[in-house]
Design a protein around this motif. Structure first.
Motif, PDB file in Angstrom:
ATOM      1  N   GLU A  86      -3.366   1.748   6.428  1.00  0.00           N
ATOM      2  CA  GLU A  86      -3.251   2.395   5.121  1.00  0.00           C
ATOM      3  C   GLU A  86      -4.424   2.019   4.214  1.00  0.00           C
ATOM      4  OE1 GLU A  86       1.634   2.738   4.767  1.00  0.00           O
ATOM      5  OE2 GLU A  86       0.600   1.017   3.891  1.00  0.00           O
ATOM      6  N   LYS A  88      -0.360  -2.028   7.281  1.00  0.00           N
ATOM      7  CA  LYS A  88      -1.076  -2.284   6.032  1.00  0.00           C
ATOM      8  C   LYS A  88      -2.571  -2.022   6.191  1.00  0.00           C
ATOM      9  CE  LYS A  88      -2.005  -5.956   2.649  1.00  0.00           C
ATOM     10  NZ  LYS A  88      -1.763  -7.368   2.284  1.00  0.00           N
ATOM     11  N   LYS A 114       8.169   3.128   4.463  1.00  0.00           N
ATOM     12  CA  LYS A 114       8.549   2.801   3.079  1.00  0.00           C
ATOM     13  C   LYS A 114       9.110   4.032   2.356  1.00  0.00           C
ATOM     14  CE  LYS A 114       4.431   1.142   2.316  1.00  0.00           C
ATOM     15  NZ  LYS A 114       3.913   1.270   3.697  1.00  0.00           N
ATOM     16  N   THR A 163       0.825  -1.194   0.000  1.00  0.00           N
ATOM     17  CA  THR A 163       0.000   0.000   0.000  1.00  0.00           C
ATOM     18  C   THR A 163       0.868   1.257   0.000  1.00  0.00           C
ATOM     19  OG1 THR A 163      -1.535  -1.254   1.359  1.00  0.00           O
ATOM     20  CG2 THR A 163      -1.962   1.091   1.133  1.00  0.00           C
ATOM     21  N   ASN A 164       0.495   2.226  -0.805  1.00  0.00           N
ATOM     22  CA  ASN A 164       1.292   3.450  -0.926  1.00  0.00           C
ATOM     23  C   ASN A 164       0.702   4.634  -0.180  1.00  0.00           C
ATOM     24  OD1 ASN A 164       3.335   2.365  -2.595  1.00  0.00           O
ATOM     25  ND2 ASN A 164       1.969   2.495  -4.368  1.00  0.00           N
ATOM     26  N   ASN A 221      -0.082   7.195   2.596  1.00  0.00           N
ATOM     27  CA  ASN A 221       0.735   7.598   3.733  1.00  0.00           C
ATOM     28  C   ASN A 221      -0.158   8.119   4.864  1.00  0.00           C
ATOM     29  OD1 ASN A 221       2.685   8.482   5.471  1.00  0.00           O
ATOM     30  ND2 ASN A 221       3.580  10.008   4.100  1.00  0.00           N
TER      31      ASN A 221
END
Length: 457
Positions: A152, A149, A421, A20-21, A23
């Motif tokens: 997000e 995860k 990340k 997952t991107n 933030n």
């Protein structure tokens, strides 16, 4: 006394990283005018949380849950003793799951034994609620990644309830760091040194002796976040810097196995705990950051020592330390009392000036617990980013399994995952002001006479 060092296969602690991107750092969830709260776990910490939350007008406790029904009934009296109505009750092993299915909740406040923290926080977020979880947020690196995860994916906050970040000297020194008083921080130290030997072996303490059992299962720094959390935020960990690796060294156990034998000689109940391999008395974990800063975190809840979280900050221009006595220095000697008083007046954060005295009145470790709870509710009500996000909870908690891994590998270095990340490079430090918030009212305390009147009625 034999060594506890064993050889383990290499573990890739980044292997669990979520794809997952989104933030969550700096994320402002939609405003919630009245925060519907359910509290799970009414043993050691839960009743205090129920009491504190009941003072916050913007929080509406709608459910209480514990494995034991009698604890739920007792917690209900905290509410009725203040003239508030009883709320939904849930009990039994699966009561919390039933509660999440039946109710629409805004916040699930988790005060259960450690092993339940990650599963309950994940389930709460998947059910559509924000999660607030006692420390630590997970006991394995995989659990920490799973919590990240889920947060997000659901865009639900998961805040670890690290109350020590809201203690008065910790907040003061954080503001001093932000104002550049100590120059650039080079080194910091934190600890959890607290003699809990008798409590861990008490039948009337932790349910089913769960904390004693954790001291058998894990051999490392089992409780790092009280010391680490406040200094990590001073170092802007996850917000401009990150922890990269650690080494942990631990003494053998010199007291717990002996205590189990002594108790078993008088009470057969403790025979189960004889012959077990307990974690060592003192764990010292050393951490390095991407920018070359160093951190020392210690853990000892067995030895007969005065309580200490150390809270030491060493910078290029100054120094601060909380235990055994609060002090600030800009050279070889601590500043004198009058100068220290002036520093307190100048650098006390806005949050403490606004809510500090009320927090002391309500209580909870001198007021820091209430300040934490009030701030959490105020941020949710006003759609503000939380002071501590899921990456803080995950990275601070990961020291538990990673320190165990290092100790097991004879103090070899272990990498700390980057739960952000890469976002740590641009994430901004959290706001110490009340900008956009500060409008959550506090209910007045109920006097003894009022309580007696409520009981009569």
């Amino acid at each position: 006394m034999s060594s506890l060092a064993i050889t383990l296969p290499a573990i890739n602690n980044d292997a669990f990283a979520a794809a997952t991107n989104f933030n969550m750092s700096g994320y402002a969830a939609p405003k919630i005018d009245k925060v519907r709260v359910a509290v799970i776990g009414l043993g050691m910490r839960g009743p205090g949380a129920v009491d504190r939350l009941s003072y916050i007008a913007g929080a509406e406790i709608v459910a209480l849950c514990d494995k034991h029904a009698d604890r739920v009934a007792k917690a209900q009296t905290i509410l009725t003793g203040k003239g508030l109505a009883e709320v939904k009750s849930y009990s039994g092993e699966d009561g919390w799951q039933q509660m999440l299915k039946e109710l629409e909740l805004d916040l699930v406040y988790i005060c259960t034994p450690w092993a339940y923290h990650a599963p309950m926080a994940i389930a709460a977020m998947k059910a559509g609620a924000h999660a607030a979880c006692e420390v630590p947020i997970g006991l394995t690196v995989k659990e920490c990644w799973d919590v990240v995860k889920t947060s997000e994916e659901t865009k639900k906050h998961c805040m670890m309830l690290e109350n020590c970040c809201y203690d008065f000297f910790e907040m003061l020194t954080l503001n001093m760091v932000r104002q550049g008083l100590f120059g650039e921080l080079v080194h910091a130290e934190g600890a959890y040194i607290h003699d809990l030997l008798s409590l861990n072996f008490s039948k009337k303490g932790y349910d089913n002796m769960w904390r004693l059992r954790e001291n058998i299962k894990m051999n490392g720094n089992l409780y790092p976040t009280h010391g680490l959390g406040p200094i990590a935020q001073c170092l802007n960990v996850n917000r401009g810097d990150r922890m990269t690796h650690l080494v942990a060294m631990q003494s053998n156990d010199f007291m717990m196995a002996k205590r189990a034998q002594e108790l078993a000689a008088e009470d057969a109940f403790f025979q189960e705990f004889v012959g077990k391999r307990y974690r060592g008395n003192m764990d010292t974990t050393l951490i390095k950051t991407e920018k070359g800063k160093t951190i020392m975190v210690q853990h000892d809840v067995t030895s007969p020592r005065p309580y200490s979280r150390i809270h030491l900050l060493s910078g290029t221009k100054g120094f601060a330390q909380k235990y055994p006595k609060e002090g600030i220095a800009f050279g070889h000697s601590f500043v004198k009392e009058e100068e220290l008083k002036d520093l307190y007046e100048k650098y006390t954060p806005e949050l403490i000036k606004y809510i500090g005295e009320k927090a002391k009145e309500v209580g909870g470790h001198g007021g820091m617990d209430f300040m934490m709870d009030w701030r959490l509710i105020d941020c949710l009500r006003n759609g503000l980013p939380l002071d501590h996000d899921v990456y803080d909870g995950a990275s601070w908690s990961s020291i538990v399994p990673l320190s165990c891994e290092s100790v097991a590998k004879n103090s070899k270095a272990v990498n700390i995952p980057d739960f952000t990340k890469g976002a740590w490079k641009t994430n901004k430090p959290h706001d110490l002001t009340l900008a956009g918030g500060g409008n959550t009212e506090i209910r007045p305390k109920v006097s003894k006479d009022q309580k007696n009147q409520l009981k009569v009625e």
